[in-house]
Scaffold this motif. Sequence first.
Motif, PDB file in Angstrom:
ATOM      1  N   GLY A 192      64.643  43.257  30.802  1.00 49.03           N
ATOM      2  CA  GLY A 192      65.413  44.489  30.745  1.00 49.03           C
ATOM      3  C   GLY A 192      65.298  45.258  29.454  1.00 49.03           C
ATOM      4  N   SER A 225      71.026  53.966  27.397  1.00 42.46           N
ATOM      5  CA  SER A 225      71.573  52.706  27.900  1.00 42.46           C
ATOM      6  C   SER A 225      70.461  51.786  28.378  1.00 42.46           C
ATOM      7  CB  SER A 225      72.526  52.971  29.075  1.00 42.46           C
ATOM      8  OG  SER A 225      73.639  53.732  28.681  1.00 42.46           O
ATOM      9  N   ARG A 280      70.200  47.641  30.338  1.00 40.46           N
ATOM     10  CA  ARG A 280      70.898  46.462  30.854  1.00 40.46           C
ATOM     11  C   ARG A 280      69.970  45.266  30.739  1.00 40.46           C
ATOM     12  NH1 ARG A 280      72.331  44.756  37.021  1.00 40.46           N
ATOM     13  NH2 ARG A 280      74.379  43.818  36.673  1.00 40.46           N
ATOM     14  N   THR A 307      69.096  41.264  31.231  1.00 44.51           N
ATOM     15  CA  THR A 307      69.375  40.194  32.177  1.00 44.51           C
ATOM     16  C   THR A 307      68.817  38.893  31.634  1.00 44.51           C
ATOM     17  OG1 THR A 307      69.302  41.717  34.053  1.00 44.51           O
ATOM     18  CG2 THR A 307      68.975  39.380  34.528  1.00 44.51           C
ATOM     19  N   PHE A 336      78.998  47.707  24.358  1.00 38.84           N
ATOM     20  CA  PHE A 336      78.298  46.669  25.121  1.00 38.84           C
ATOM     21  C   PHE A 336      79.298  45.908  25.991  1.00 38.84           C
ATOM     22  CE2 PHE A 336      74.540  45.767  21.988  1.00 38.84           C
ATOM     23  CZ  PHE A 336      74.252  47.123  21.952  1.00 38.84           C
ATOM     24  N   THR A 337      78.821  45.470  27.145  1.00 32.61           N
ATOM     25  CA  THR A 337      79.644  44.650  28.041  1.00 32.61           C
ATOM     26  C   THR A 337      78.822  43.479  28.542  1.00 32.61           C
ATOM     27  OG1 THR A 337      80.879  46.600  28.776  1.00 32.61           O
ATOM     28  CG2 THR A 337      81.030  44.616  30.130  1.00 32.61           C
ATOM     29  N   SER A 389      78.577  40.253  31.117  1.00 28.31           N
ATOM     30  CA  SER A 389      79.099  39.782  32.399  1.00 28.31           C
ATOM     31  C   SER A 389      78.194  38.655  32.890  1.00 28.31           C
ATOM     32  CB  SER A 389      79.161  40.918  33.424  1.00 28.31           C
ATOM     33  OG  SER A 389      77.880  41.466  33.651  1.00 28.31           O
ATOM     34  N   TYR A 402      74.445  39.099  32.060  1.00 27.01           N
ATOM     35  CA  TYR A 402      73.980  40.456  31.792  1.00 27.01           C
ATOM     36  C   TYR A 402      74.555  40.967  30.479  1.00 27.01           C
ATOM     37  CZ  TYR A 402      73.235  40.203  36.855  1.00 27.01           C
ATOM     38  OH  TYR A 402      72.845  39.824  38.109  1.00 27.01           O
ATOM     39  N   GLN A 460      75.197  44.841  29.364  1.00 26.95           N
ATOM     40  CA  GLN A 460      75.100  46.281  29.540  1.00 26.95           C
ATOM     41  C   GLN A 460      75.302  46.938  28.187  1.00 26.95           C
ATOM     42  OE1 GLN A 460      74.454  48.191  32.383  1.00 26.95           O
ATOM     43  NE2 GLN A 460      74.370  49.870  30.895  1.00 26.95           N
ATOM     44  N   MET A 461      74.332  47.710  27.758  1.00 23.36           N
ATOM     45  CA  MET A 461      74.361  48.331  26.443  1.00 23.36           C
ATOM     46  C   MET A 461      74.366  49.846  26.598  1.00 23.36           C
ATOM     47  SD  MET A 461      71.699  45.854  24.396  1.00 23.36           S
ATOM     48  CE  MET A 461      70.270  46.514  25.238  1.00 23.36           C
ATOM     49  N   ASN A 462      75.434  50.465  26.176  1.00 21.48           N
ATOM     50  CA  ASN A 462      75.574  51.920  26.248  1.00 21.48           C
ATOM     51  C   ASN A 462      75.669  52.509  24.846  1.00 21.48           C
ATOM     52  OD1 ASN A 462      75.724  51.702  29.089  1.00 21.48           O
ATOM     53  ND2 ASN A 462      77.953  51.458  29.016  1.00 21.48           N
TER      54      ASN A 462
END
Length: 115
Positions: A8, A17, A19, A21, A67-68, A70, A79, A81-83
């Motif tokens: 990713g 952004s 994401r 994995t 960042f999140t 999960s 995962y 998630q990078m925004n």
Amino acid sequence: QVQLVESGGGSVQTGGSLRLTCTASGRTFSSYTMTWFRQSPGKERKFVATFTNYGVTSYADSVKGRFTISRDNGENTVYLQMNSLKPEDTAVYYCNAAGPGPEYWGHGTQVTVSS
């Protein structure tokens, strides 16, 4: 034995952004605390975010709110998630599994953020 494979990464502009994995082999994924680290050239590897095996998440101050992390235990996947990415987020991102027995590392995925 656990094998971790990250994917990713890529190149994005500031504000973009991505994401990431990390997919793990093995049948005991849910028992591991999964953590993302990153390493920039010439610098030490640093903590980014973690998702413990009992469901608690935490983040480095530098990525909080952007960042999140999960996880999907059924898919053996974690995962990131990078925004709102910034040039200082440029690094190789590594997945880590810590739990019963030794800890494991993936080979990393490159993230490059240009201004």
